[in-house]
Structures are given as structure tokens and as C-alpha cells.
Design an enzyme around this catalytic site. Structure first.
Site, PDB file in Angstrom:
ATOM      1  N   MET A  18      41.938  71.935 112.457  1.00 41.35           N
ATOM      2  CA  MET A  18      42.306  70.374 112.689  1.00 41.35           C
ATOM      3  C   MET A  18      43.043  70.318 114.142  1.00 41.35           C
ATOM      4  O   MET A  18      44.077  70.754 113.897  1.00 41.35           O
ATOM      5  CB  MET A  18      42.792  69.556 111.484  1.00 41.35           C
ATOM      6  CG  MET A  18      41.951  69.629 110.390  1.00 41.35           C
ATOM      7  SD  MET A  18      42.902  68.663 108.979  1.00 41.35           S
ATOM      8  CE  MET A  18      43.844  70.091 108.297  1.00 41.35           C
ATOM      9  N   GLN A  71      39.249  79.226 116.486  1.00 45.34           N
ATOM     10  CA  GLN A  71      37.992  78.634 116.626  1.00 45.34           C
ATOM     11  C   GLN A  71      37.708  78.034 118.039  1.00 45.34           C
ATOM     12  O   GLN A  71      38.695  77.335 118.716  1.00 45.34           O
ATOM     13  CB  GLN A  71      38.074  77.412 115.683  1.00 45.34           C
ATOM     14  CG  GLN A  71      36.569  76.589 115.527  1.00 45.34           C
ATOM     15  CD  GLN A  71      36.589  75.489 114.764  1.00 45.34           C
ATOM     16  OE1 GLN A  71      36.975  74.441 115.268  1.00 45.34           O
ATOM     17  NE2 GLN A  71      35.808  75.382 113.579  1.00 45.34           N
ATOM     18  N   CYS A 101      32.393  69.503 115.046  1.00 44.81           N
ATOM     19  CA  CYS A 101      33.453  68.397 115.314  1.00 44.81           C
ATOM     20  C   CYS A 101      32.554  67.324 115.779  1.00 44.81           C
ATOM     21  O   CYS A 101      31.602  67.303 116.654  1.00 44.81           O
ATOM     22  CB  CYS A 101      34.288  68.826 116.564  1.00 44.81           C
ATOM     23  SG  CYS A 101      35.226  67.522 117.143  1.00 44.81           S
ATOM     24  N   LYS A 140      31.080  76.986 111.769  1.00 44.95           N
ATOM     25  CA  LYS A 140      31.585  75.941 110.895  1.00 44.95           C
ATOM     26  C   LYS A 140      30.608  74.783 111.483  1.00 44.95           C
ATOM     27  O   LYS A 140      30.598  74.512 112.677  1.00 44.95           O
ATOM     28  CB  LYS A 140      32.972  75.337 111.089  1.00 44.95           C
ATOM     29  CG  LYS A 140      33.212  74.318 110.058  1.00 44.95           C
ATOM     30  CD  LYS A 140      34.638  74.186 109.992  1.00 44.95           C
ATOM     31  CE  LYS A 140      35.331  72.933 109.159  1.00 44.95           C
ATOM     32  NZ  LYS A 140      34.825  71.540 109.489  1.00 44.95           N
ATOM     33  N   GLY A 227      40.801  70.221 104.439  1.00 42.95           N
ATOM     34  CA  GLY A 227      41.095  69.846 105.678  1.00 42.95           C
ATOM     35  C   GLY A 227      42.168  68.782 105.386  1.00 42.95           C
ATOM     36  O   GLY A 227      43.484  68.966 105.294  1.00 42.95           O
TER      37      GLY A 227
END
Length: 265
Positions: A18, A71, A101, A140, A227
Site C-alpha cells: 500500500m 513490488q 493498482c 498481483k 490491506g
């Protein structure tokens, strides 16, 4: 569950990447509170190549928080390959590629979830990154771009064929952003595919120990990623691990909560 040779045990709970949240101190606290695996904030491939200080600082991983992933995101194959090689030198346990995202400044430029509108490019980047490094690569992503293009069932196999070692699916489309409810039935259908042999990590709306346990028992995922529910409450991992193993969830006093959060400041 294993990612490559990395053993995470049975029913692992992972801290989601995040932006502006999962910095070093927060990751370490979550690890201490029971998170089995952590992810850095998003790392821009272009900024990393340009050696932007604010980006290179995100590559720092403390020994106490391992295993951990860095990431990366981007929209150009060569840039992603170059960034992955730079990241590998920082010695994370895993490189994760962000194809999920949804924010406009990322997805609107074709990176993150924006790649869900260009699957050939997504697969090209994934395959190239896997071949460029010697550590496990994971992905992801989301179920699709919008309700009319929920392609994750097919996409999961394609990504596996690129050589990734695990896949995380957030049960929303890009169009949903963070609204509505995550579609765990869709995640379960991906897991039910007998041709999918890599671990599947489910993500979306896991906010309690009971929900974490249900994700494993009802939907059959190999891991659960948490998250937003961890923001301001990193002890949620301790509660989830207790619920998953059938133990009583711990009572965490306000004094203990304050002490934990104070360490993050």
C-alpha cells in the site's frame, strides 16, 4: 504454501502493498504482530531507473521482516526488466509485479490495472521479468477491467505460463476501484482450475479473523492478503492467525494498541 523455495506455512496471512502505508516501520510491526509475508510500497520502474531518492529508499528491507517482496510497476517491458534487475540487487525474497493498482495516475497511463486492457503487453512484461532475474516473481492483479471483461480465470493460466511462482487476485475489477464488495466466488473459480498449480492468494474485504478463516475454508485459497483493514490496526494479523487456527482471538487493550502504534511514528 510455498513461493518458490520460500515456505510460508499453512494458511499464511500476508500484508498487502500500500502506497504511503507499508513503509519499513509498518511492515516490521505487522510482521511482529503475525503477518507471514510483507510487501513494500509500489516502486515505479521509471523512477527507479532514474535513481529518484524517494523511490530507491523503498528498496530497504530489514532482516527482521523477511520474507518480504518488493513490488514494481510500469508499462514498458525494457524499463520493467531493468528495474527488476536493480531490485534484485537489493535482495528481496520475491519481486512482485503490480497489475492491480486502479488509481488514475497509474492505471490511466497503462500501468497497474491499466495492463488489464493490454493482456499481450502484460504477458510480455511478466515473461521478460521472470527471465531477467534469479529470484521468484509473483503478480498481483484484479478480476478484469470492468464487469464486462472479468478475465481472471483465463489470465491466471496465462500468467502461470509466464513462469510466476504465485498469483494474488483482488476480487474487484479496475472499474470498481475500492467500492462494492470483492467477488470471492470469482477468486474461488480461479482456484478450482485444475491446471493452476501455483499458489493463489485472495485479497479484498478481509477485515476480521472470521473472514480470514472463511477465505480458506470456503474459497480454498492458499493465502489471504490483508490491506486496508491493517491500517491503524496492525494487531489484526494476530487476531486473524488465532481465528484461523481455532484459538480464541486475543483481547488487545487500548494501552497495548497505543504502544504498538507509537512505535510506528
Amino acid at each position: 504454501m510455498k513461493i518458490g523455495d520460500i515456505q510460508l506455512g499453512q494458511h499464511p496471512v500476508l500484508l498487502a502493498p500500500m502506497e504511503d502505508v507499508t513503509d519499513e516501520s509498518f511492515r516490521l510491526i505487522c510482521k511482529e504482530q503475525g503477518a507471514d509475508f510483507t510487501y513494500t510500497e509500489f516502486v515505479s520502474a521509471d523512477a527507479l531507473i532514474r535513481n529518484i531518492a524517494a523511490t530507491t529508499r523503498k528498496l530497504n528491507i530489514r532482516p527482521a521482516e523477511r520474507p518480504a517482496a518488493i513490488q514494481i510497476y510500469g508499462r514498458d517491458t525494457q524499463s520493467m526488466v531493468e528495474a527488476a534487475r536493480i531490485v534484485e540487487q537489493a535482495q528481496p525474497d520475491v519481486i512482485d509485479i503490480n497489475f492491480g493498482c486502479p488509481v488514475k495516475k497509474v492505471a490511466g497511463k497503462g500501468a497497474g490495472a491499466g495492463m488489464l486492457r493490454d493482456i499481450p503487453k502484460m504477458l510480455e512484461i511478466t515473461s521478460a521479468v521472470v527471465k531477467a532475474v534469479n529470484i521468484p516473481v509473483t503478480v498481483k492483479t484484479r478480476t478484469g477491467w470492468d464487469a464486462d471483461h472479468r478475465i481472471i480465470a483465463t489470465l491466471a493460466e496465462q500468467l502461470q505460463d509466464c513462469g510466476i511462482k504465485a498469483l494474488t487476485v483482488h476480487g474487484r475489477t479496475r472499474a470498481q476501484m475500492y467500492t462494492g464488495r470483492a467477488d470471492w466466488e470469482m477468486i474461488a473459480r480461479v482456484k478450482e482450475n485444475p491446471r493452476l498449480t501455483i499458489p493463489l492468494i485472495g485479497n479484498g474485504d478481509i477485515t476480521t479473523g472470521q473472514e480470514a478463516r472463511e477465505a480458506f475454508d470456503r474459497y480454498g485459497v492458499d493465502g489471504v492478503m490483508v490491506g486496508r483493514a491493517s491500517i491503524g490496526a496492525p494487531w489484526i494479523f494476530r487476531s486473524m492467525k488465532a481465528a484461523i487456527t481455532g484459538e480464541d482471538e486475543p483481547v488487545i487493550t487500548y494501552a497495548e494498541q497505543f504502544a504498538i502504534l507509537r512505535r510506528q511514528i
